[in-house]
Enzyme design. Structure first.
Site, PDB file in Angstrom:
ATOM      1  N   SER A 100       0.871  -1.183   0.000  1.00  0.00           N
ATOM      2  CA  SER A 100       0.000   0.000   0.000  1.00  0.00           C
ATOM      3  C   SER A 100       0.906   1.230   0.000  1.00  0.00           C
ATOM      4  O   SER A 100       1.648   1.441   0.963  1.00  0.00           O
ATOM      5  CB  SER A 100      -0.871   0.026   1.250  1.00  0.00           C
ATOM      6  OG  SER A 100      -1.538  -1.199   1.427  1.00  0.00           O
ATOM      7  N   LYS A 121      -7.576   1.877  -2.127  1.00  0.00           N
ATOM      8  CA  LYS A 121      -6.994   1.177  -0.962  1.00  0.00           C
ATOM      9  C   LYS A 121      -6.886   2.126   0.251  1.00  0.00           C
ATOM     10  O   LYS A 121      -7.236   1.762   1.377  1.00  0.00           O
ATOM     11  CB  LYS A 121      -5.612   0.610  -1.332  1.00  0.00           C
ATOM     12  CG  LYS A 121      -4.800   0.085  -0.162  1.00  0.00           C
ATOM     13  CD  LYS A 121      -5.431  -1.111   0.515  1.00  0.00           C
ATOM     14  CE  LYS A 121      -4.657  -1.476   1.775  1.00  0.00           C
ATOM     15  NZ  LYS A 121      -5.378  -2.438   2.606  1.00  0.00           N
ATOM     16  N   LYS A 178       0.772   5.323   8.021  1.00  0.00           N
ATOM     17  CA  LYS A 178       1.212   5.598   6.647  1.00  0.00           C
ATOM     18  C   LYS A 178       0.025   5.638   5.689  1.00  0.00           C
ATOM     19  O   LYS A 178      -0.073   6.508   4.825  1.00  0.00           O
ATOM     20  CB  LYS A 178       2.213   4.492   6.264  1.00  0.00           C
ATOM     21  CG  LYS A 178       2.663   4.425   4.854  1.00  0.00           C
ATOM     22  CD  LYS A 178       2.193   3.240   4.029  1.00  0.00           C
ATOM     23  CE  LYS A 178       1.937   1.930   4.672  1.00  0.00           C
ATOM     24  NZ  LYS A 178       1.412   0.894   3.831  1.00  0.00           N
TER      25      LYS A 178
END
Ligand code: NAD
Length: 297
Positions: free
Chosen positions: A97, A172, A240
């Site tokens: 990701s 995502k 993140k």
């Protein structure tokens, strides 16, 4: 012709995904900078490589599952990186990701060398990775997806082509924002219930059968009741992903709110030295603020 598959980055997600590729009978070569990470996969029949370059030299298809853009970009784009070292005609698939800008840069560099690249971030956690039930979101050339679809089937049955490079990491990041907001709301709600004298398991059973239900409720049996905060999905990685979500939101000028609160909790956990713990560890911070710590959940 049997294809030779490489897998680089065998952490919490990469390890079970690599095992599932192996189970489908592919010739698999694996590498991780942490030698312990590949041991069980090598014991199951994969070939262990001593460097990423060894994997890249021979594999027709190479998967990477690395933490995020700071690791993925140099891995692919640095001098002597994957774009330079990959076998002619290889397909490179990044399952990590990352920021949407990352696959855009990598795809351009791959094309310039006659290689194929697909971004393919996944969702479903370690449980989904083990069960090969992950959602796989792909971005890039749809023809590349069709070429590697049988391989992606080995890791998850819900495979989507979202759009050009960057599109998959956009959805995502949106998914992970929604997932962590649900989880933080659930943990705050249950802290209130505990303080009011309710039982955690009873509350979870009721909400599962009610309109507040979500995947977040699975954390109650998996992490909150056994007080098991080993990852799973690390706080540092969710932080993140929220950074990615905020980067995208700023680029498209959408003022967002819930994600800020969810990141506030990830930041508190990072400040408390809990970045390598599972995101469910945030429950312990909520307990402390509620003066619930020490009370049995
Ligand atoms: P992890 O930290 O457990 O694993 C990352 C692995 O990459 C480690 O084993 C590390 O040694 C290795 N690595 C890092 N840099 C490397 C390099 N340059 N060369 C070789 N190996 C290297 O992380 P994870 O939980 O497996 O997550 C991997 C990716 O999948 C991340 O982008 C994460 O956000 C995403 N993801 C995680 C989950 C989850 O539930 N854990 C779910 C969906 C997506």
């Amino acid at each position: 012709m049997t294809i030779s598959v490489g897998f680089i980055g065998l952490g919490n997600m990469g390890n079970p995904m690599a095992l599932n590729v192996l189970k489908q009978g592919y010739a698999l070569t694996v590498f991780d900078m942490n030698p312990n990470a590949i041991k069980n996969v090598v014991a199951a029949g994969a070939k262990g490589a001593s460097s990423a370059a060894d994997v890249l030299a021979n594999a027709d298809v190479v998967f990477t599952s690395l933490p995020g853009s700071p690791e993925v970009e140099p891995f692919y784009l640095a001098a002597g990186g994957a774009i330079e070292k990959a076998k002619a005609g290889a397909v490179l698939i990044d399952l990590s990701s990352v920021l949407p800008a990352t696959p855009r840069k990598i795809e351009a560099a791959a094309k310039a060398r006659g290689l194929k690249f697909l971004e393919a971030p996944v969702s479903g956690g370690v449980t989904g990775a083990r069960a090969a039930t992950l959602a796989v979101m792909t971005g890039g050339d749809a023809a590349v997806l069709e070429q590697v679809r049988p391989l992606l089937d080995a890791i998850g049955k819900n495979i989507y082509h979202v759009g050009p490079a960057g599109a998959a990491n956009t959805i995502k990041a949106i998914n992970n924002m929604m997932s962590t907001v649900n989880a933080c709301a659930m943990m705050e709600g249950f802290a209130v219930g505990l303080k009011a004298g309710l039982d955690l398991k009873t509350m979870a059973d009721i909400v599962k059968a009610s309109s507040g239900n979500s995947n977040a409720l699975a954390r109650v049996d998996r992490a909150l009741i056994p007080r098991d905060f080993e990852p799973g999905f690390k706080v540092a990685l969710m932080n993140k992903d929220l950074e990615t979500f905020h980067t995208i939101a700023k680029e498209v000028h959408v003022p967002v709110s819930f994600s800020n609160m969810a990141q506030h909790y990830q930041q508190s956990a990072l400040a408390a030295g809990l970045g390598e713990k599972d995101t469910s560890v945030i429950f312990t911070l909520i307990e402390q603020r509620a003066a619930l710590a020490g009370k049995k959940a």
